[in-house]
Structure formats: C-alpha cells, structure tokens
Design a protein around this motif. Structure first.
Motif, PDB file in Angstrom:
ATOM      1  N   TYR A  41       0.823  -1.212   0.000  1.00  0.00           N
ATOM      2  CA  TYR A  41       0.000   0.000   0.000  1.00  0.00           C
ATOM      3  C   TYR A  41       0.861   1.268   0.000  1.00  0.00           C
ATOM      4  CZ  TYR A  41      -4.269  -2.690   0.961  1.00  0.00           C
ATOM      5  OH  TYR A  41      -5.325  -3.550   0.875  1.00  0.00           O
ATOM      6  N   GLN A  81      -0.759   4.810  -0.806  1.00  0.00           N
ATOM      7  CA  GLN A  81      -2.097   4.743  -0.194  1.00  0.00           C
ATOM      8  C   GLN A  81      -1.990   4.771   1.333  1.00  0.00           C
ATOM      9  OE1 GLN A  81      -3.923   1.327  -2.076  1.00  0.00           O
ATOM     10  NE2 GLN A  81      -4.179   2.399  -4.006  1.00  0.00           N
ATOM     11  N   VAL A 122      -3.835   2.039   4.052  1.00  0.00           N
ATOM     12  CA  VAL A 122      -2.936   1.114   4.747  1.00  0.00           C
ATOM     13  C   VAL A 122      -3.170   1.085   6.264  1.00  0.00           C
ATOM     14  CG1 VAL A 122      -1.008   2.670   5.295  1.00  0.00           C
ATOM     15  CG2 VAL A 122      -0.531   0.302   4.706  1.00  0.00           C
TER      16      VAL A 122
END
Length: 629
Positions: A230, A235, A239
């Motif tokens: 992630y 992201q 995460v």
C-alpha cells in the motif's frame, strides 16, 4: 578378525577423543582456536574413512571462516569436503552444508557471484530427494539472485520451493515461499501477481496453520508485505488498518510470555525456517511505521519512531552485528534526513547523510554502498536544493537517475530536477523532463503520492507562466489525490500554491480559504517552508484588507521562519559534511574533521516583502518532494 575389530574400535575412539577435544577448545572462554584446529588436523594422520574425512574438512573450513582471516585455507578444506562428499550416498547433511558454506565463502571473497550460484545450482539438483535441504538451498540461491537484481530467476526458484513444500505437505514452509515470492514480485512491480499471492497466502494463514505461534509469525510477514504494498502505491489512508494489525501482532510476539524462536521452530525439520527473528521484526515494524508517518506528513512521529528503532538496532548490534541491521539503519537515516529538511533542520540532515554514508562504507565489499548510492545522491540533491546550490543539486539528481533501476526513485529525482529547471528558468530542459515523465508514467503503475507530486509540478509550472486557470486545474487534481489518501504534506503544499494563484488573480477571499488550512496543516506537520510561504501570503492578504494587526502578526511570523532558515543555512555551509555536495562518483569522501570549502549567499528577507512570497515559494519548492520518496 578380532584384531581388525580392535584396531577399528581403537581408531574410532581416537576420532571421538580428538573431536571431543576440538569441541572443548572451540567452546572454551575465550575459544582456543589454534588447539581446536590442531586436534582436527590430527584426525587426518589416522587416514579416516571418507565420511569422517569430509566432515572434518567441513569443520575445519567453518572454524577457519568464523575465527580466522585465513580464507584461502578455509576454501581448500571446504573444496576437499565437497569433492569427497558429493558422490557419497546417505550423507546429505555434510554434503549440502558444505555446498551452502562454500557458496557463502565465494560471495565473501569473489568479485562475482557466479561461483556461488554454480555451487548452489549443483546442490539444488542433487538435493531433490531431501525436502529440507532442497528448500534451504533454493532459498539461499534465490537470495543471491535477488541481491544481483535477477528478480525473475529468484521468483522462479521460490515458485519451485513452494511446489516442493506443498508436495511434502509442509504448509508453513509453503507459505514462507509464497510470501518471499510476493516480496520479489513487489520489487518487480507486478502488482496483480503480488495481490494474488498475498490473497492465497492470507487464506492459508487464516485456515491451515494450526500452530498459533507460527501463525502469528507468518501474519507479521504477511502484514509487512501488505503495508509495503500500500505504501508503494502511496495509499497512506488505505494502509492504516493493516498497519494497526501489524503493530498489534508485533506486540504479541514481543510479549515476555512469548516462547523462544528455538522452541517454536525447532520441533520439525521442515519448520526450522524463519523469515526474520522477532527482534529484527520489531525493528522492521518501526521502519514501516516511520515510512508511513513520513508519507502522511507526521514528522514528529517519524522522528520519535526512528529514534526508538535506532536505539533497538544498537542493542542488537552489541549482541551480534548482523548485516541486515546496517540495512535497517541506512533506510531509517534516509527517512530521518527528509524529516529534518521538511522541518528546516538542514544542518542535522547533512550530518545524518554523513552517518548513512559511514554505515555504507563500513560494510565489506561496499555492497551496501552499491545498493544505496543512488539514494544518497538523491538526498544530497535535496540538501543542495534546500541550501540553494542548484548546480550541485542538478548533478546529484542526474547521478541518481543514471545509477538507479528503481522507477519510483527515478521519477522522484526527475520531479526535483524539474523544480530546479523551473527555479533557474531553463524552459527547454523543463519541458523535456516533464514530457519524459508524462510519457513514462501515463500507462504504468506509480505511487499515488508521486503522481500527485507530478501534477503539483505541472501546476507550479503553469503558475510561473501566469496560466492561472491551468494551474488551478492541475492543483485540484493534486488535492483530490492527496485528500483521498491523507497525504498531508502534499495537501498543504497544494493549498498554499492555490492560495498564491488566487492572490495573483485578485481573489483574496478564495486565497484566504486556501492559505488558512495550509498553515494549519503546515503547523501540524511541521513544515517550515509552507509556513514561510503562507505567512508572506497572509501578510499581503491582511494588508489588502487593511487589517494592520494581523498584517503585523503575519510579518512577525514570516521573519521568525526566515531567520530560523538563515541561521540554519549558516550552520550548513560551516559544516564539514557540506563538502558532500561535491561527491559525484566513486566512494563518498570522508568529511569528519574537514572544513567546508564552499560558501553560499544567505537569502535575505527584503525580496520576500516585495513579491508577496515569491522567494518563500521558491524555497518551499526546493523542499516539496522530500516526503514522497
């Protein structure tokens, strides 16, 4: 017949006695290596059977490697052990242990890994009947291929290992192979394959691992990969649940009542494999937490966890200085350097770049330096930008781009090059680099944070061309990406630039609506460059609205931030480590005790007052991308 038996028994007794004595001397405090070797050497005078001879040569090789610098003699003994053991049947432990140790020796002493790979390939071929050794050798060989960046070969070997483990119904071992392969595929950016493997492994961990302690270890490995996956996509918000689970799992494993690794993995030969011991996992969880904090824009948190991780590393180094601890230390230092620069502590940053250099130089054969040279050049490039050494910064980023094979690092360096070209009004170079970045990344996987950064640079470019409508379009795209994943620093940078766009077109209301949350976020991070820029915009906005008191407050804040940066700039150019800006090839120079040879102009605040924050903007631009890498 009786005489023959008696002689054989007497000879066996001699072997046992000499081996016992050798072990006694080896385990003495301190070890008496010389007498240990003499005892083992004495065995050869009895013309021992082939198996005893091979085992003794293996022991001699291992002791010479562990306790002496006589590598040539160690190699001779190990090669003799291999030549004797290779054709012998029912002698797997000595045969394959010899191959494994000899491969390690080749890696330590040879310029190339060719011999180590050849030795292990032969051993892998011979060990197919023995699942334990076959899997152990496959893991060792795949590690060498991965270190040489031959990821496809490493992945193929790990796939073979997973099949072998499955045929032997060794479920725990199979999951280790699956997760190891996912890690390699992640490096190769094969996103869909990574997801498929993680899903398969996750289901097996949940449903088919009966031992709760082994299950928890596999869960930590799985979650580390998931978090890294992630984070590689930028992201930061997505995460969070996985990171929280990982932090809970590591607390479980580190609890005082948790069994030792030996008791968890020592019962079954096919379960005698562990990715990392728990003490190293503990450091690794700190490391990924630091990475998350950096990307999310929480510099204080990142600093706190870095300090804890570095303390833990030093404790472990005192027990046993494992090579992976140096890797962890360098990565942590790389993160903390970016933290310092965001917060305006550039003198501390160059000190920590020098510390990272020292760790790299201390590792034999410069293996760590080879892997981190591009990152070090990139960090020195960021430092050079932040201290207005643009020519040095450009050269550092170009070295980074030429040295690295990692696409995200190349993109990161190119975005910073674009900012230099924008800052130094090199329009042709700027256009070329933006076109190249756009072409390369349009149809390929990239980090959301990095792509948000790309849109930000385009917005900055449009702003400098006075294309304010285009600038707003790019910056809104950046904000959309940043807000979706809580990329706070990218958000604050975009907001302050948008505020400047609105100020430039005379829309003071929208400018205030942008700069207010930008300053709040910048204070939370904290990011002195956004604060410097934002305070100049606020000063102009309050002047336009004839709010004298707020204008005075904003100006006072602006002067405070500016003076802090000027004071830090003086420290930088006086630092011995500032000389690192001149390192462009070979080994980095050792700078402790050296004097700084370069002086730079200290920026003044006068220009800032007349341009409504233009110079603050430029200073901020130089720092903008620190958190993305």
């Amino acid at each position: 017949m009786s005489t023959t038996n008696t002689a054989a028994a007497s000879q066996d007794a001699c072997y046992i006695s000499l081996l016992g004595l050798a072990e006694y001397f080896r385990t003495a405090q301190p070890p008496n290596v010389k007498k240990c070797i003499q005892c083992l050497q004495a065995l050869f005078t009895f013309t021992p059977p082939s198996k005893v001879e091979a085992r003794t040569h293996l022991q001699m090789g291992q002791i010479l490697m562990a306790y002496t610098k006589n590598i040539d003699m160690a190699r001779q003994h190990l090669e003799k052990a291999w030549n004797i053991a290779e054709p012998l049947m029912n002698f797997d432990d000595v045969k394959f242990d010899t191959a494994s140790v000899l491969a390690q020796l080749h890696l330590q002493t040879d310029q190339s890994s060719h011999q180590a790979k050849a030795m292990l390939r032969r051993a892998v071929e011979l060990s197919q009947h023995n699942v334990y050794w076959h899997c152990k050798l496959l893991l060792q060989l795949s590690q060498i291929h991965a270190s040489d960046r031959e990821y496809s070969l490493a992945s193929e070997l790990l796939a073979v290992g997973a099949e072998s483990a499955e045929e032997a119904t060794a479920t725990y071992l199979k999951v280790l192979f699956l997760l190891s392969r996912a890690m390699i595929l992640m490096i190769e950016r094969k996103t869909n394959d990574v997801l498929a493997l993680l899903n398969t492994a996750g289901q097996i961990i949940d449903n088919n691992i009966p031992n709760p302690h082994q299950k928890e270890y596999l869960k930590v490995f799985f979650l580390v990969l998931q978090v890294c996956y992630y984070l590689a996509l930028g992201q930061v918000k997505t995460v969070k649940p996985s990171l929280k689970q990982l932090q809970m799992s590591i607390q479980t494993i580190m609890a005082p009542n948790w069994p030792t690794d030996e008791s968890i993995f020592g019962a079954n030969q096919l379960e005698m494999f562990v990715w990392l011991p728990k003490e190293q996992l503990y450091v690794l969880v700190y490391l990924v937490t630091v990475s998350h904090s950096m990307m999310a824009g929480y510099m204080d948190k990142a600093q706190k966890y870095t300090e804890k991780a570095l303390t833990q590393i030093e404790k472990l180094k005192l027990q046993e200085d494992k090579p992976i601890l140096s890797v962890f230390k360098v990565i942590l230092l790389e993160h903390i350097v970016m933290c310092r620069m965001v917060m305006g502590n550039r003198e501390l940053a160059i000190r920590e770049i020098a510390a990272a250099r020292d760790v790299c130089l201390a590792v034999p054969h410069r293996s760590l330096l080879k892997r981190h040279s591009a990152q070090l050049h990139c960090l020195i490039g960021l430092y050079s930008m932040s201290t207005s050494f643009f020519e040095h910064a450009e050269r550092q980023f170009l070295v980074c781009v030429n040295e690295t094979t990692e696409r995200d690092l190349k993109l990161f360096a190119n975005l910073n090059l674009a900012i230099i070209y924008l800052r130094t009004k090199r329009d042709a170079d700027l256009k070329q680099i933006l076109d190249a970045v756009s072409t390369e990344n349009t149809h390929t996987y990239s980090s959301q944070a990095l792509m948000g950064g790309f849109y930000y640079v385009q917005g900055l470019h449009a702003f400098h061309k006075n294309s304010f409508h285009e600038a707003k379009r790019f910056l809104r795209e950046t904000l959309k990406m940043a807000n979706a994943e809580d990329l706070n620093r990218l958000t604050s940078c975009s907001l302050v630039l948008l505020s400047h766009v609105f100020l430039s077109i005379g829309n003071s209301k929208e400018s205030m609506n942008m700069v207010t949350p930008a300053m709040q976020l910048a204070s939370k991070i904290p990011d002195i460059h956004v604060q410097l820029w934002g305070s100049a915009i606020l000063k102009d906005l309050h002047r336009m609205s004839k709010d004298a008191q707020h204008e005075k407050d904003a100006y006072a804040n602006h002067v405070k931030y500016s003076e802090n940066l000027i004071a830090d700039q003086r420290k930088c150019v006086q630092s011995a480590h500032h000389e690192l800006v001149n390192w462009f090839q070979g080994d980095p120079p050792v700078t402790s005790g050296a004097s700084a040879l370069i002086l730079t102009e200290i920026p003044t605040t006068s220009a800032l007052q007349t341009t409504a924050g233009q110079q603050q903007q430029q200073q901020q631009q130089q720092q903008q991308f620190g958190q993305f890498y």
